[in-house]
Design an enzyme around this catalytic site. Structure first.
Site, PDB file in Angstrom:
ATOM      1  NE  ARG A   1      38.380  41.986  24.035  1.00 41.37           N
ATOM      2  CZ  ARG A   1      39.088  41.475  23.035  1.00 41.37           C
ATOM      3  NH1 ARG A   1      39.520  40.253  23.069  1.00 41.37           N
ATOM      4  NH2 ARG A   1      39.373  42.208  21.962  1.00 41.37           N
ATOM      5  CG  HIS A   3      43.277  40.052  25.169  1.00 40.08           C
ATOM      6  ND1 HIS A   3      42.468  39.034  25.608  1.00 40.08           N
ATOM      7  CD2 HIS A   3      44.520  39.772  25.639  1.00 40.08           C
ATOM      8  CE1 HIS A   3      43.195  38.170  26.305  1.00 40.08           C
ATOM      9  NE2 HIS A   3      44.430  38.604  26.340  1.00 40.08           N
ATOM     10  CE1 TYR A  63      40.428  41.652  18.272  1.00 39.42           C
ATOM     11  CE2 TYR A  63      42.650  42.533  18.315  1.00 39.42           C
ATOM     12  CZ  TYR A  63      41.516  42.126  18.985  1.00 39.42           C
ATOM     13  OH  TYR A  63      41.450  42.221  20.354  1.00 39.42           O
TER      14      TYR A  63
HETATM   15  C1  LIG Z   1      48.204  28.076  27.733  1.00 40.26           C
HETATM   16  C2  LIG Z   1      48.180  29.453  27.179  1.00 40.26           C
HETATM   17  N1  LIG Z   1      48.220  29.637  25.863  1.00 40.26           N
HETATM   18  C3  LIG Z   1      48.187  30.891  25.343  1.00 40.26           C
HETATM   19  C4  LIG Z   1      48.142  31.983  26.172  1.00 40.26           C
HETATM   20  C5  LIG Z   1      48.103  33.385  25.582  1.00 40.26           C
HETATM   21  N2  LIG Z   1      46.765  33.955  25.762  1.00 40.26           N
HETATM   22  C6  LIG Z   1      46.515  34.844  26.742  1.00 40.26           C
HETATM   23  S1  LIG Z   1      44.920  35.333  26.742  1.00 40.26           S
HETATM   24  C7  LIG Z   1      44.531  34.359  25.422  1.00 40.26           C
HETATM   25  C8  LIG Z   1      43.125  34.348  24.851  1.00 40.26           C
HETATM   26  C9  LIG Z   1      42.130  33.765  25.789  1.00 40.26           C
HETATM   27  O1  LIG Z   1      40.843  33.954  25.292  1.00 40.26           O
HETATM   28  P1  LIG Z   1      39.551  33.494  26.080  1.00 40.26           P
HETATM   29  O2  LIG Z   1      39.783  32.162  26.700  1.00 40.26           O
HETATM   30  O3  LIG Z   1      38.413  33.620  25.152  1.00 40.26           O
HETATM   31  O4  LIG Z   1      39.429  34.539  27.282  1.00 40.26           O
HETATM   32  P2  LIG Z   1      39.242  36.127  27.237  1.00 40.26           P
HETATM   33  O5  LIG Z   1      40.635  36.725  27.245  1.00 40.26           O
HETATM   34  O6  LIG Z   1      38.479  36.487  26.035  1.00 40.26           O
HETATM   35  O7  LIG Z   1      38.540  36.481  28.499  1.00 40.26           O
HETATM   36  C10 LIG Z   1      45.660  33.671  24.980  1.00 40.26           C
HETATM   37  C11 LIG Z   1      45.674  32.756  23.831  1.00 40.26           C
HETATM   38  C12 LIG Z   1      48.114  31.757  27.569  1.00 40.26           C
HETATM   39  N3  LIG Z   1      48.046  32.753  28.443  1.00 40.26           N
HETATM   40  N4  LIG Z   1      48.110  30.475  28.046  1.00 40.26           N
END
Ligand SMILES: Cc1ncc(C[n+]2csc(CCOP(=O)(O)OP(=O)(O)O)c2C)c(N)n1
Length: 353
Positions: free
Chosen positions: A246, A250, A259
């Site tokens: 990425r 985020h 970080y």
């Molecule tokens: C069930 C749930 N827990 C926590 C969150 C908060 N949250 C939003 S994005 C994220 C990280 C997700 O990372 P990843 O699956 O690696 O996807 P990326 O954003 O890197 O594409 C989190 C923990 C959420 N949206 N849903």
């Protein structure tokens, strides 16, 4: 890790994954990636200008998304996460649907049946269960199509994903689990998600997994095509871990410099998926300056059109906000709407008085 195109733009063979794209297909993949990046960049810009509430950027993940999406057939079903704008573009979804969503002027998004492209899902990992249920239905009906579901490395830590893997395996569902391992789940690094490489997870559930160079659009296309064909043939699910990065934050609500080591970001810049295919097209003479200039212009035009449309989007009316909670009229919603109208009108009355 499966790779068919090195970061220097050189084609390399692979014993299990053959691909023999025509020059036109190669240029098409390049164009898709440029358009996806242009639309995505406009999302970031518009958020910065206050026109959108939020934007999750796909920067750096173009090859993973375009390569895998171009392997799909129209009758396959796709369950995306929230960063999969490149997949949306390949499915033929009008990008304005996505912009409406992040401007906050629509509750849901689009009709999933229009392009067999289901709704963006922010609840991490839940779409993996939805997709698996759908794929179990496809198997039960012997429909001969496949399902693809997109999720991140962070999502693999959700119980939902493990449950989905197990159900898909036990019911031999025709599903491809496409994990974009972009190394980060907001500020949580990859090493906090798993003690084993993610593609090995599937072995414990009884189906194969493969790691592919997620910045190599050709490898992503070849591996996803094979996995989809396998699923359609009745051989069951497969996990693909697209190893990518990425490049941006985020979302626009995040500051990744807090970080993340800039050296790491610089290192991945050298593996840019668009530059990689561009280099290949140039060195093999499959595309000339005119092609690159025209493609860049197309990207800029797309971004300009999106900008104009987003700025012209009307705010939703009250009836929209209250009218779509249930499929038919609901007395409680009607009561709340009446109260809200009265409440809103009281401001006007107070000002006049
Ligand atoms: C069930 C749930 N827990 C926590 C969150 C908060 N949250 C939003 S994005 C994220 C990280 C997700 O990372 P990843 O699956 O690696 O996807 P990326 O954003 O890197 O594409 C989190 C923990 C959420 N949206 N849903």
């Amino acid at each position: 890790m499966v790779q068919l195109l090195t970061p220097d733009g050189e084609r390399v063979p692979h014993p299990d994954y053959e691909l023999d794209p025509t020059p036109g297909e190669l240029r098409g993949l390049y164009r898709d990636m440029v358009l996806a990046r242009a639309a995505d960049g406009e999302g970031v810009t518009l958020q910065r200008q206050g026109e959108l509430a939020l934007w999750p950027s796909l920067l750096g993940q173009e090859a993973a998304q375009i390569g895998s999406a171009r392997a799909l057939r129209d009758d396959d079903h796709v369950f995306p996460s929230y960063r999969d704008h490149g997949v949306a573009l390949c499915r033929g979804l009008d990008p304005l649907h996505v912009f409406r969503l992040f401007r906050g002027v629509t509750h849901g998004g689009w009709d999933p049946a229009d392009h067999n492209f289901h709704l963006y899902t922010l609840v991490i990992g839940s779409q993996v269960l939805h997709a698996t249920g759908y794929a179990m239905g496809v198997a039960a009906e012997d429909a001969g199509t496949a399902v693809a579901v997109y999720f991140g490395d962070g999502a693999t830590s959700q119980g939902d994903v493990s449950e989905a893997f197990n159900f898909a395996a036990v019911y031999n569902a025709p599903i491809v689990f496409f994990c974009q391992n972009n190394q980060w789940a907001i500020s949580a690094g990859n090493e906090r998600q798993s003690r084993v490489p993610l593609f090995r997870r599937s072995a414990g559930f009884g189906f194969p997994g493969v790691r592919v160079d997620g910045n190599d659009v050709l490898a992503c296309l070849a591996v996803t095509r094979a996995a989809l064909a396998r699923a359609r043939s009745g051989a069951g699910p497969m996990l693909i871990e697209a190893f990518t990065y990425r490049m941006g934050a985020h979302t626009t609500a995040d500051d990744a410099s807090r970080y993340r080591d800039p050296v790491e970001v610089e290192e991945w810049r050298g593996k840019d998926p668009i530059a990689r295919l561009g280099l290949h097209l140039r060195t093999t003479g499959l595309a000339d300056d005119e092609f690159f200039a025209r493609t860049d212009r197309e990207g800029a035009d797309l971004a300009a059109d999106l900008r104009a449309s987003v700025r012209g989007m009307p705010d939703p009316g009250l009836a929209d906000a209250f009218g779509r909670t249930y499929g038919s009229e609901h007395p409680l919603v009607a009561e709340e709407l009446a109260w809200f109208r009265e409440y809103s009108a009281s401001f006007v009355a107070a000002e006049e008085g």
